[in-house]
Scaffold this active site. Structure first.
Site, PDB file in Angstrom:
ATOM      1  N   ARG A 290       0.856  -1.191   0.000  1.00  0.00           N
ATOM      2  CA  ARG A 290       0.000   0.000   0.000  1.00  0.00           C
ATOM      3  C   ARG A 290       0.887   1.235   0.000  1.00  0.00           C
ATOM      4  O   ARG A 290       1.954   1.223   0.611  1.00  0.00           O
ATOM      5  CB  ARG A 290      -0.875   0.029   1.259  1.00  0.00           C
ATOM      6  N   VAL A 291       0.389   2.289  -0.617  1.00  0.00           N
ATOM      7  CA  VAL A 291       1.229   3.493  -0.653  1.00  0.00           C
ATOM      8  C   VAL A 291       1.498   4.029   0.753  1.00  0.00           C
ATOM      9  O   VAL A 291       2.526   4.660   0.994  1.00  0.00           O
ATOM     10  CB  VAL A 291       0.654   4.607  -1.546  1.00  0.00           C
ATOM     11  N   ASP A 292       0.578   3.742   1.684  1.00  0.00           N
ATOM     12  CA  ASP A 292       0.839   4.187   3.070  1.00  0.00           C
ATOM     13  C   ASP A 292       1.930   3.355   3.726  1.00  0.00           C
ATOM     14  O   ASP A 292       2.446   3.717   4.765  1.00  0.00           O
ATOM     15  CB  ASP A 292      -0.408   4.012   3.965  1.00  0.00           C
ATOM     16  N   ASP A 293       2.214   2.202   3.158  1.00  0.00           N
ATOM     17  CA  ASP A 293       3.176   1.301   3.777  1.00  0.00           C
ATOM     18  C   ASP A 293       4.583   1.521   3.239  1.00  0.00           C
ATOM     19  O   ASP A 293       5.254   0.597   2.810  1.00  0.00           O
ATOM     20  CB  ASP A 293       2.753  -0.163   3.564  1.00  0.00           C
TER      21      ASP A 293
END
Ligand code: ATP
Ligand code: MG
Length: 678
Positions: free
Chosen positions: A544-547
């Site tokens: 995920r882009v948040d990860d």
């Protein structure tokens, strides 16, 4: 000294080998539907340059009660909020029915006696074979019953059932009469079930008395009672019809608590209904189903799919991605409660007239070799499962697999998460015996079907890489500023242009749909996932882009760190998250589950850190490793890193929406572990 240099060289070689290209066996290639990258490129080019011709030709192989307006382009769409509302329409003006195409069409063409479902129950010996005619008749009976109860086109029907054949049959019956199904995975709590019933104000609930999962019995009816009570309390709402399938194998009828005047037994009610039911002809853009996302990144989203485009995309992706050919026995281990079960159990295989295994139970009951037994028993040739399952079966040892004859297998697939190289190789070597290509398929609830994937006979595989886009799919990789990048790069994965299987909206909340997927970079569908693209065009998902962690200015993908952690032979499963670090900006906090029998120790932590240093570099070595007896997962088996982020940051009171968490006890254990310094 010399020794350590030798060791370093050796590990560099090992690492290269882990990710080295794996060519398609010639034998496989010569018989595959798509035999080369050139053949794919040709078709791919056409799918992008002339979608009306490409998809129009495929769609016309289905039965249309009335053709779409063929004088116009096959689709119309707008992905740019600055230009007006977001929309996407395919085969507009055409009338069809997906149930008719999945069942009647085969029966009418003389394939009624072919087996559609090989159902295998939780207990060995519980099994059933259903031909296409059988499935059609059962579907018609239920369709007639629903009609009798007043269900009509556009009405919502909630389905909360285990993997008995009646689950896909219920979906098909809804599709037949134009009702919108909303399947709720049969492991969700009363609270989640009530929320989903209320969300769409479904007037019908189809459910089941109980289900056996391994040695355990789960009393679904008790959860249903509780959920319906909650519906009353919260919004004074009750579905008018509550139909309960009597699953005698799990619990006798006499033990089921009954609300007279409300509850109805499925078998009693439906048995007398006619096995012939007329089809409701549906406009291509009428809704087919709504389904909630897994909830890995936040509150689950109620995704809505429509009929025509989804039908064409489900069938086409099934055929090419799995190289499906008549005679194949397909088995997807997902549950119909997830999009994978919708597209690659209920719809894709049946639209292709395939024979498939439908399994009610769990992989390790009554023994750790249950899955492999089933493959041998039914001579499964195409097997599709999730990395989390592969890792847990790998941790139990090879012997459970190798004692079975798996020579029928031809194609293996994975979905749901990135697969780390170690698990990929195990799957390839031990399950596929080096003979079977693995299709690592990237897609989402919202995309309706597989988007980025190898075609098994067409190009070399790369462990952990989903490789190339499916027909009609145009991935673009954006940098930090939203600029589209060329050639090898890494960044945000977005999709340019419409494809037929794409979700049309979030149920009852088109604004959230536009905001979630189309606002960050107008004109593109934003997937929320990050990726890397190589010179050969291969796309590898990085999470995920948040990860993404930023350690001392290095941007590191969590997926890569986890893959490096799991490269240690004693790590069964891992999850890493970022946490605030005074010096480095962000640090890496890793949760590690060890393989059975491995003993946790400080020395082992150091060895695991060394594995990351070796695979990526010292900048990516986790600052903290916490032993995890289990990891918090969604009920579809995905790790909820957002919860782990909170634990790593000691924010135990801010865990967020946990309604789709499979086992809340795991979270408590981890919180305790964190407090106690495990
Ligand atoms: P939510 O959207 O509620 O947070 P979710 O994204 O987990 O939940 P799904 O639609 O079931 O819900 O999952 C899609 C996601 O799963 C993708 O966005 C991607 O992150 C991950 N995924 C699926 N297949 C793969 C794959 N082959 N490789 C890497 N990641 C994958
Ligand atoms: Mg998602």
């Amino acid at each position: 000294m010399a020794g350590s240099i030798g060791l370093q060289l050796c590990s560099a070689v090992e690492e290269r080998e882990e990710r080295a290209l794996v060519p398609v066996p010639r034998e496989f290639q010569s018989r595959a539907l798509i035999k080369s990258r050139e053949q794919y490129e040709e078709m791919y080019k056409q799918s992008i340059q002339d979608p009306s011709r490409f998809w129009g030709k495929i769609a016309s192989q289905f039965y249309w009660h009335r053709m779409w307006d063929t004088s116009k382009p096959v689709f119309r769409s707008n992905f740019d909020i600055r230009q007006g509302p977001i929309f996407n329409e395919w085969f507009k003006g055409g009338f069809t029915n997906i149930c008719y195409n999945a069942l009647d069409k085969h029966v009418n063409e003389g394939r009624g006696e072919q087996v559609a479902m090989l159902w295998e129950g939780n207990d060995v010996g519980h099994e059933m074979r259903l031909t296409y005619s059988d499935v059609l008749q059962k579907t018609c009976q239920l369709a007639n019953y629903l009609r009798k109860r007043g269900v009509k086109k556009g009405d919502r029907v909630c389905i909360y059932m285990p993997m008995v054949p009646e689950l896909p049959i219920a979906m098909l019956a809804c599709a037949r009469i134009g009702a919108i199904h909303s399947v709720i995975f049969g492991g969700f709590s009363a609270e989640s079930l009530a929320g989903r019933i209320l969300d769409c104000k479904s007037d019908v609930l189809l459910s089941c008395s109980a289900v056996q999962r391994g040695a355990k019995v789960l009393n679904l009816k008790v959860i249903v009672d509780e959920a319906l009570q909650l519906c009353l309390e919260k919004e004074s709402f009750q579905p008018g019809t509550v139909l309960i399938y009597d699953n005698k194998n799990a619990v006798p009828r006499s033990k089921v608590k009954w609300v007279a005047g409300r509850d109805l037994w499925w078998q009693d009610e439906v048995r007398s209904c006619s096995t012939v039911a007329p089809v409701e002809w549906m406009e291509a853009e009428d809704p087919l189903f709504l389904l909630y996302t897994s909830g890995s990144t936040g509150k689950p989203k109620g995704v809505l799919h429509t009929i025509g485009g989804y039908m064409v995309y489900a069938a086409t992706s099934f055929e090419y991605v799995f190289d499906y050919q008549p005679g194949d026995i397909f088995w997807c281990t997902a549950d119909c409660g997830w999009i994978t079960g919708h597209t690659y159990i209920c719809y894709g295989p049946l639209l292709n007239g395939a024979t498939q295994v439908v399994f009610e139970g769990v992989p390790t009951y009554p023994s750790p070799s249950r899955w492999w037994e089933i493959i041998e028993k039914y001579k499964v040739s195409i097997f599709y499962t999730a990395p989390t399952a592969i890792r847990s079966l790998e941790a139990l040892g090879d012997k459970h697999v190798t004692k079975h004859n798996l020579s029928s297998l031809r194609v293996l697939g994975t979905v749901g998460e990135a697969i780390n190289a170690k698990a990929w190789h195990w799957y390839h070597r031990v399950v596929g015996q080096g003979r079977c290509p693995i299709v690592d398929t990237w897609w989402q609830t919202e995309t309706g079907g597989i988007m980025i994937t190898p075609l098994p006979g067409a190009w070399s595989l790369k462990p952990g890489s989903a490789t190339l886009p499916f027909f009609g799919v145009q991935p673009v990789v954006l940098d930090q500023d939203g600029k589209e990048q060329d050639g090898p790069c890494s960044g945000y994965l977005c999709i340019k242009g419409a494809w037929p299987g794409m979700a049309r909206t979030l149920y009852g909340d088109h604004k959230r749909f536009a905001e979630t997927y189309f606002t960050t970079w107008p004109g593109l569908y934003v997937t929320g996932d990050g990726c890397q693209r190589e010179a050969n065009g291969y796309i590898t998902l990085t999470g995920r882009v948040d990860d993404v962690v930023n350690v001392s200015g290095h941007r590191i993908s969590i997926g890569e760190v986890e893959s490096a952690l799991t490269s240690h032979k004693l790590c069964a499963e891992t999850a890493a998250v970022a946490f605030d670090h005074d010096v480095k900006g962000q640090g890496i906090y890793a949760f590690v589950t060890l393989v059975e029998g491995a003993k946790p120790s400080e020395q082992l932590k150091n060895e695991i850190k060394a594995a990351v240093r070796k695979e990526i570099g010292s900048f990516a070595v986790p600052d903290v490793i916490q032993w995890a007896p289990g990891l918090p997962k969604t009920r579809s088996g995905k790790i909820m890193r957002r919860i782990l982020r909170k634990i790593a940051a000691n924010q135990f009171d801010e865990l967020g929406d946990v309604s789709s968490l499979a086992d809340p006890a795991v979270v408590e254990q981890l919180v305790e572990g964190k407090r106690g310094g495990a």
